[in-house]
Design a protein around this motif. Sequence first.
Motif, PDB file in Angstrom:
ATOM      1  N   ARG A 167     130.959 -70.856  12.940  1.00 15.73           N
ATOM      2  CA  ARG A 167     131.595 -70.313  14.141  1.00 15.73           C
ATOM      3  C   ARG A 167     131.198 -71.136  15.368  1.00 15.73           C
ATOM      4  N   GLY A 168     129.930 -71.512  15.423  1.00 14.32           N
ATOM      5  CA  GLY A 168     129.481 -72.343  16.539  1.00 14.32           C
ATOM      6  C   GLY A 168     130.132 -73.711  16.534  1.00 14.32           C
TER       7      GLY A 168
ATOM      8  N   HIS B 213     133.684 -73.315  17.750  1.00 12.22           N
ATOM      9  CA  HIS B 213     133.687 -73.065  19.188  1.00 12.22           C
ATOM     10  C   HIS B 213     133.532 -74.372  19.970  1.00 12.22           C
TER      11      HIS B 213
ATOM     12  N   ARG C  50     134.422 -77.806  28.807  1.00 14.55           N
ATOM     13  CA  ARG C  50     135.373 -77.578  27.727  1.00 14.55           C
ATOM     14  C   ARG C  50     136.589 -78.491  27.855  1.00 14.55           C
TER      15      ARG C  50
ATOM     16  N   ALA D 228     138.621 -66.029  18.607  1.00 12.80           N
ATOM     17  CA  ALA D 228     137.782 -67.224  18.737  1.00 12.80           C
ATOM     18  C   ALA D 228     136.320 -66.875  18.964  1.00 12.80           C
ATOM     19  N   GLN D 229     136.043 -65.754  19.585  1.00 10.78           N
ATOM     20  CA  GLN D 229     134.685 -65.273  19.859  1.00 10.78           C
ATOM     21  C   GLN D 229     133.806 -66.336  20.495  1.00 10.78           C
ATOM     22  N   ARG D 230     133.778 -66.345  21.811  1.00  6.25           N
ATOM     23  CA  ARG D 230     132.862 -67.222  22.532  1.00  6.25           C
ATOM     24  C   ARG D 230     131.445 -66.663  22.449  1.00  6.25           C
TER      25      ARG D 230
ATOM     26  N   PHE E  39     126.036 -65.595  19.432  1.00  4.80           N
ATOM     27  CA  PHE E  39     127.165 -64.831  18.923  1.00  4.80           C
ATOM     28  C   PHE E  39     126.717 -63.431  18.513  1.00  4.80           C
TER      29      PHE E  39
ATOM     30  N   PRO F  33     137.190 -67.424  14.432  1.00  2.00           N
ATOM     31  CA  PRO F  33     137.597 -68.613  15.197  1.00  2.00           C
ATOM     32  C   PRO F  33     138.442 -69.578  14.382  1.00  2.00           C
TER      33      PRO F  33
END
Length: 694
Positions: A353-354, A357, A451, A548-550, A588, A596
Motif C-alpha cells: 500500500r505504501g 501510494h 506529489r 487509495a488510502q493516504r 496507514f 489503492p
Amino acid sequence: MDAQSYNAALTDLRTVRERIKKAQTALAKLEADRDKQISQLAAYAKAKAERIAPAAGLSVAEIVARAPSLAPQPLAESALAEEDTPASEPPAAPGQPQAQAAPAPAATAGPTSTGEPQPAAPAATSPALPDEPRTLPSIPEGPTGEAWFTHTKNLASTRPNFVQQARSTVFLDTRTGVLVHRNQTHQLDLGSRSAADILTAVFHTLPDGPERIYITAGDPWHRDAERYPYLRDAVAAWLNAPTPGWRTDTGRGRDRMAGHFVHARTPVARYMRDDESSHVEIRSMGEWFDLDGDDPATARDAFVLLWQALRRHWDDAVVMGSPSQTGRDLWTRTIPARGQYADGFPVLSEELRGLLHATAGQGRNELIVPPRVPEQLPQLVEYDRTFAYAKHTWKSPVGTPRRITGQTFQAWSEKDQARALYGCGHWHIRATVPDTWDHVGLLPTPAPGERAWHYPAAPGTTFTTWAGGPEVHTALTNPLSPWKIEVLDGILWDDGKPLDDWGKKLKEAWSNLTAQAHFQQDPQQARAAHLASRAVRSILLYGIGSFAQRPRMVTGTTPRTAERDVPPDAEIINFDDELITWQKPTGFSRDPNAHPEWAAAIWSGARAALLSQRHRADDTYAGALHSAPGTVVAFRTDAIYLTAPQNWPYHSQPGDYLLKGHLAGPLAAPTSEEQLLALRDTGRAALAPAPAGA
C-alpha cells in the motif's frame, strides 16, 4: 466613476503599492534574519532539523535546504553517491540531428537490481529537497521483498450487516442567512458568521437541531482571510475559535469521524454539546458540486433527487456527509453475498500500500509551453472526457499479488508479456523516448514537489519510473512510434470485477439524472437534476480516491510555552501568540476498505485514455496522440486543450470527449495555470449556451 474619482483611485492604488513594497522589504529582512539564525544553530554539533523546524515555523525539508549539514544520514549519503557518479551523456537538443528510428521494440526485461539504492520500505524513502525530484521507492531484493506480496492479516472489505442512519440535514446560505429545512425556509441572523454564531442561530430556530449543516454560499471560514497569509490558516482559526456550550466532537457509535478537518476550500467542522446531547457537523456544499448562485432550496431538491436515484439501485442507500463516504458505503453493499469473495476482498500488506501510494499518481496535469507550442495559438479548443473514471471500473486487480522480476518477465514469450502488460499490473520500468519522437510524453516520472509528476518527451531521454499496465501498453503500441520499455520489476494481479456492479449502478443513476435535467420543463427542477448528476459523479470520483488510502495525518496544538513538546516529526501549519498548530503523519490505519490497487488501475487507465482511446462503434480513435504534433497545449485531469478542433465522436457516454470550450485566436500561449484557466473560462463562455439545467 468620473475622471476625477478615477484619478483619485489611481493615487490611492499607488499608495497601496508603496506600502506593499515596504512590507515586502521588511519581510525579506526578517526571512534573512531567520535563515541566518538557522545557519548559526546548524553549527551546533548536536543540532537536529526536527528540533529547529517547529521553532522556525518551517518543515524539516525547508530547514535541510537552508542547512544541508542537517540532512538525515541516508539522504546525505545518497547525495554524495550522486556526486561521485558520472552524469550520463545528455540527449541531443531538439534542433540537432537524431539517429534514425530503430525497428519497433518490444518490451524487454532487465535485472531487478539497477544499481540504485533499494529502500527496505516506501516509508524509509528520504524526502526530496526543494526543486529536486523525489526518488521513487522500489521492492527490496530477496525474502524481504517477497514478504510484501501478501495481505494484511484479518483485514478485508466485507458486506455490512447494518443500515446507515440518515442524518437530519439543513442547507444554509451564510451570505443571506436563508436556511432551508425540509419544505420550510427560515431567515436567520448569523451575527459575525463564526461557528458559535451559526450554531446558536440554527439551534434557536430548530430546537431539536439538525445533525448536518451544508453551507451553500458565503464560506464563513474565509471571513477573516485577509488577516492570514494562507486560506488554510484562516480556516484553522475559524474552526478552533471558541464555541460556548459546544466542543469538538469525539465521535459516536459506528461513526468514527471525529475532530475538525482543515481544508482551504471544503473544511469540515464537527461539534458536540458539552453535555453530549447533540452532535452536528458543518460542511461545504462544494464537496458535492459547484453552486453557481443557486439558492439553498435548489441544493435541497438536488439531494432529494440524488437520494431517489440511488434508491432505485440500492434499497438501503443513504446519502452520507461526503461523496467519498457515500461512495464507499454504497460499494460495500455490492460485495457479493455468495461466491469467491463472499468473505470479502482482503487488504494488501502495508508495504505494498505504501509503495502504491508513493508510485501511483492520479490525474495528469501538464501545461506545455513555447517552444513546444506556438507563441501565438491560432485557437484554443477544450475537450473534456464525460464522467471519465466511470469508463474504467469494469476491470480491477484481485487476488494475491505476484512479483514479476525482470528475469521472469524476460523469460516469457511475447504473447505472455503482452497479456501481462494488458492485465492488472503495476510496473517498475526503464523507458526511452524514441529518437524521432515529436509529440507529448507518455509516461509519468517524479518532478520537484511532494506529489508532482511530469512526462518526458525529449527524443532519446531515458528515465526510470513506475507505471500502470494501461500506460505501459500505450507506450508500446501507440500509433506513432513504439517506446523502448525495459521491465525491472512488477506487481501482477488477477483480473477481476470488484467495482463493476457499483460502477454500472452509478452510471445508470447518472444517465437518468442527466436525461431528467435535459427534458425537465421546470428550470429549477432541471437545475436540481443537473446538480444531482454532478453529485453522482462526485460519489464515483471521490469514492475511487478513498480506496487509495493516504497515510493518516494527525493535527494537534501545543502551547507556545511548551514548544519543546511539539512532536519532532511534526510540520508546523500555524502559530500565534498562544498556540502552535501542527500536523504529523501516523502511517496507514487498519482500514478494511483500503484498496489503492483499484484506484491506481483506474487512474492509469484514465491517463492512457487521454492519449489514445478506441471507439469501436465508430471504428476510430480519439485522444492526444490522434492530434497533430505541437497542437496539445495542456492536460488537466480529464481534459485536453488543443490548438485545433477534432472530429472525435461524442455519444454522451462515459469516457467520450465533449467539446466544452472554443476560443478563437490568435492568442498568447498560456505559461501558467492561472492563464490557462482564464482562457478556459473564456472559451467555455464563447460556446453556445448549454441546455437547460446544464
